[in-house]
Design a protein around this motif. Structure first.
Motif, PDB file in Angstrom:
ATOM      1  N   PRO A  30       1.104  -1.077  -0.264  1.00 56.95           N
ATOM      2  CA  PRO A  30       0.344  -0.609   0.477  1.00 56.95           C
ATOM      3  C   PRO A  30       0.675   1.237  -0.181  1.00 56.95           C
ATOM      4  O   PRO A  30       0.765   2.748  -0.233  1.00 56.95           O
ATOM      5  CB  PRO A  30      -0.581  -0.381   0.943  1.00 56.95           C
ATOM      6  CG  PRO A  30      -0.206  -1.066   1.724  1.00 56.95           C
ATOM      7  CD  PRO A  30       0.402  -2.016   1.135  1.00 56.95           C
ATOM      8  N   GLU A  31       1.987   1.552   0.194  1.00 53.87           N
ATOM      9  CA  GLU A  31       2.806   2.387   0.853  1.00 53.87           C
ATOM     10  C   GLU A  31       3.653   2.779  -0.958  1.00 53.87           C
ATOM     11  O   GLU A  31       4.051   3.959  -0.810  1.00 53.87           O
ATOM     12  CB  GLU A  31       4.368   2.074   1.306  1.00 53.87           C
ATOM     13  CG  GLU A  31       4.026   1.670   2.860  1.00 53.87           C
ATOM     14  CD  GLU A  31       4.048   0.514   2.977  1.00 53.87           C
ATOM     15  OE1 GLU A  31       3.458  -0.774   1.698  1.00 53.87           O
ATOM     16  OE2 GLU A  31       2.818   0.194   4.082  1.00 53.87           O
ATOM     17  N   LYS A  32       3.232   1.849  -1.888  1.00 52.38           N
ATOM     18  CA  LYS A  32       3.879   2.248  -3.608  1.00 52.38           C
ATOM     19  C   LYS A  32       3.755   3.471  -3.945  1.00 52.38           C
ATOM     20  O   LYS A  32       3.915   4.378  -4.628  1.00 52.38           O
ATOM     21  CB  LYS A  32       3.760   0.924  -4.192  1.00 52.38           C
ATOM     22  CG  LYS A  32       1.793   1.137  -4.448  1.00 52.38           C
ATOM     23  CD  LYS A  32       1.682  -0.140  -5.202  1.00 52.38           C
ATOM     24  CE  LYS A  32       0.443  -0.018  -5.389  1.00 52.38           C
ATOM     25  NZ  LYS A  32       0.172  -1.682  -6.529  1.00 52.38           N
ATOM     26  N   SER A  33       2.075   4.697  -3.093  1.00 53.50           N
ATOM     27  CA  SER A  33       2.188   5.445  -3.868  1.00 53.50           C
ATOM     28  C   SER A  33       2.259   7.151  -2.813  1.00 53.50           C
ATOM     29  O   SER A  33       1.199   7.436  -3.309  1.00 53.50           O
ATOM     30  CB  SER A  33       0.512   5.373  -4.231  1.00 53.50           C
ATOM     31  OG  SER A  33      -0.098   5.205  -3.155  1.00 53.50           O
ATOM     32  N   VAL A  34       2.533   6.890  -1.451  1.00 51.02           N
ATOM     33  CA  VAL A  34       3.104   7.736  -0.547  1.00 51.02           C
ATOM     34  C   VAL A  34       3.520   8.556  -0.669  1.00 51.02           C
ATOM     35  O   VAL A  34       3.548   9.608  -0.540  1.00 51.02           O
ATOM     36  CB  VAL A  34       2.722   7.009   1.005  1.00 51.02           C
ATOM     37  CG1 VAL A  34       1.990   6.208   1.255  1.00 51.02           C
ATOM     38  CG2 VAL A  34       3.913   7.078   1.119  1.00 51.02           C
ATOM     39  N   ASP A  35       4.478   8.471  -1.810  1.00 48.70           N
ATOM     40  CA  ASP A  35       5.638   9.052  -2.645  1.00 48.70           C
ATOM     41  C   ASP A  35       5.738  10.379  -3.917  1.00 48.70           C
ATOM     42  O   ASP A  35       6.483  10.836  -4.006  1.00 48.70           O
ATOM     43  CB  ASP A  35       7.172   8.826  -1.889  1.00 48.70           C
ATOM     44  CG  ASP A  35       7.286   7.423  -3.121  1.00 48.70           C
ATOM     45  OD1 ASP A  35       6.282   7.732  -3.967  1.00 48.70           O
ATOM     46  OD2 ASP A  35       7.640   6.258  -2.869  1.00 48.70           O
ATOM     47  N   GLY A  36       4.464   9.832  -3.996  1.00 46.87           N
ATOM     48  CA  GLY A  36       4.729  10.365  -4.915  1.00 46.87           C
ATOM     49  C   GLY A  36       5.292  10.401  -6.705  1.00 46.87           C
ATOM     50  O   GLY A  36       5.680  10.728  -7.490  1.00 46.87           O
ATOM     51  N   ILE A  37       6.396   9.000  -6.358  1.00 50.87           N
ATOM     52  CA  ILE A  37       7.043   8.660  -7.688  1.00 50.87           C
ATOM     53  C   ILE A  37       6.168   7.937  -8.131  1.00 50.87           C
ATOM     54  O   ILE A  37       4.872   7.189  -7.647  1.00 50.87           O
ATOM     55  CB  ILE A  37       7.897   7.490  -6.983  1.00 50.87           C
ATOM     56  CG1 ILE A  37       8.942   8.174  -5.974  1.00 50.87           C
ATOM     57  CG2 ILE A  37       9.205   7.167  -7.811  1.00 50.87           C
ATOM     58  CD1 ILE A  37       9.354   9.313  -6.268  1.00 50.87           C
ATOM     59  N   MET A  38       6.396   7.584 -10.049  1.00 49.17           N
ATOM     60  CA  MET A  38       4.993   7.079 -10.769  1.00 49.17           C
ATOM     61  C   MET A  38       6.424   5.932 -11.352  1.00 49.17           C
ATOM     62  O   MET A  38       7.624   6.019 -11.378  1.00 49.17           O
ATOM     63  CB  MET A  38       5.419   8.022 -11.791  1.00 49.17           C
ATOM     64  CG  MET A  38       4.298   8.964 -11.247  1.00 49.17           C
ATOM     65  SD  MET A  38       2.813   9.345 -10.455  1.00 49.17           S
ATOM     66  CE  MET A  38       1.523   8.439 -11.439  1.00 49.17           C
ATOM     67  N   LYS A  39       5.366   4.522 -12.046  1.00 52.33           N
ATOM     68  CA  LYS A  39       6.081   3.923 -12.321  1.00 52.33           C
ATOM     69  C   LYS A  39       5.825   3.227 -13.848  1.00 52.33           C
ATOM     70  O   LYS A  39       4.810   4.352 -14.610  1.00 52.33           O
ATOM     71  CB  LYS A  39       5.665   2.382 -11.915  1.00 52.33           C
ATOM     72  CG  LYS A  39       6.428   1.467 -13.175  1.00 52.33           C
ATOM     73  CD  LYS A  39       5.031  -0.326 -12.402  1.00 52.33           C
ATOM     74  CE  LYS A  39       7.027  -1.690 -12.905  1.00 52.33           C
ATOM     75  NZ  LYS A  39       6.018  -2.250 -12.297  1.00 52.33           N
ATOM     76  N   GLN A  40       7.321   4.263 -14.828  1.00 60.31           N
ATOM     77  CA  GLN A  40       6.710   4.991 -16.438  1.00 60.31           C
ATOM     78  C   GLN A  40       6.217   3.217 -17.177  1.00 60.31           C
ATOM     79  O   GLN A  40       7.298   2.393 -16.225  1.00 60.31           O
ATOM     80  CB  GLN A  40       8.146   5.068 -16.411  1.00 60.31           C
ATOM     81  CG  GLN A  40       8.857   6.149 -15.724  1.00 60.31           C
ATOM     82  CD  GLN A  40      10.190   6.526 -16.056  1.00 60.31           C
ATOM     83  OE1 GLN A  40      10.947   6.139 -16.261  1.00 60.31           O
ATOM     84  NE2 GLN A  40       9.401   8.546 -16.417  1.00 60.31           N
ATOM     85  N   SER A  41       5.881   3.653 -18.229  1.00 60.28           N
ATOM     86  CA  SER A  41       5.513   1.860 -19.032  1.00 60.28           C
ATOM     87  C   SER A  41       6.837   1.923 -19.731  1.00 60.28           C
ATOM     88  O   SER A  41       7.571   2.930 -20.173  1.00 60.28           O
ATOM     89  CB  SER A  41       3.790   2.997 -19.928  1.00 60.28           C
ATOM     90  OG  SER A  41       4.874   3.556 -20.842  1.00 60.28           O
TER      91      SER A  41
END
Ligand code: SF4
Length: 82
Positions: free
Chosen positions: A71-82
């Motif tokens: 769940p912590e994957k979206s708390v820091d503003g870093i995005m996974k690029q395609s």
């Protein structure tokens, strides 16, 4: 020229086939510093990080790592690029 960060930590949310990191940005810091920082503090705040010299690569870590499906994957503003 395309630039890649190569990484073999395959259980990271940002990892992709061929050992490529797909994070929009990352921060590498010392193990001793990373352990004190909350999940929200990451590459977006890199300019505010203290300098953290280390004695070897064994004392460094990728602060951006987050386990797949955590769940912590979206708390820091870093995005996974395609
Ligand atoms: S965020 Fe860090 S641990 Fe995750 S794939 Fe990228 S370099 Fe590896």
């Amino acid at each position: 020229m395309a630039q890649h960060i190569h990484c073999s930590v395959s259980n990271c949310h940002y990892w992709s086939q061929g050992n490529v990191c797909k994070a929009s940005e990352i921060i590498v810091t010392s193990d001793s510093k990373a352990v004190d920082l909350p999940d929200q503090v990451d590459a977006k705040m890199a300019a505010q990080f203290q300098e953290t010299p280390t004695g070897s690569c064994m004392e460094t870590c990728c602060k951006t790592f987050v386990a797949k499906d955590a769940p912590e994957k979206s708390v820091d503003g870093i995005m996974k690029q395609s």
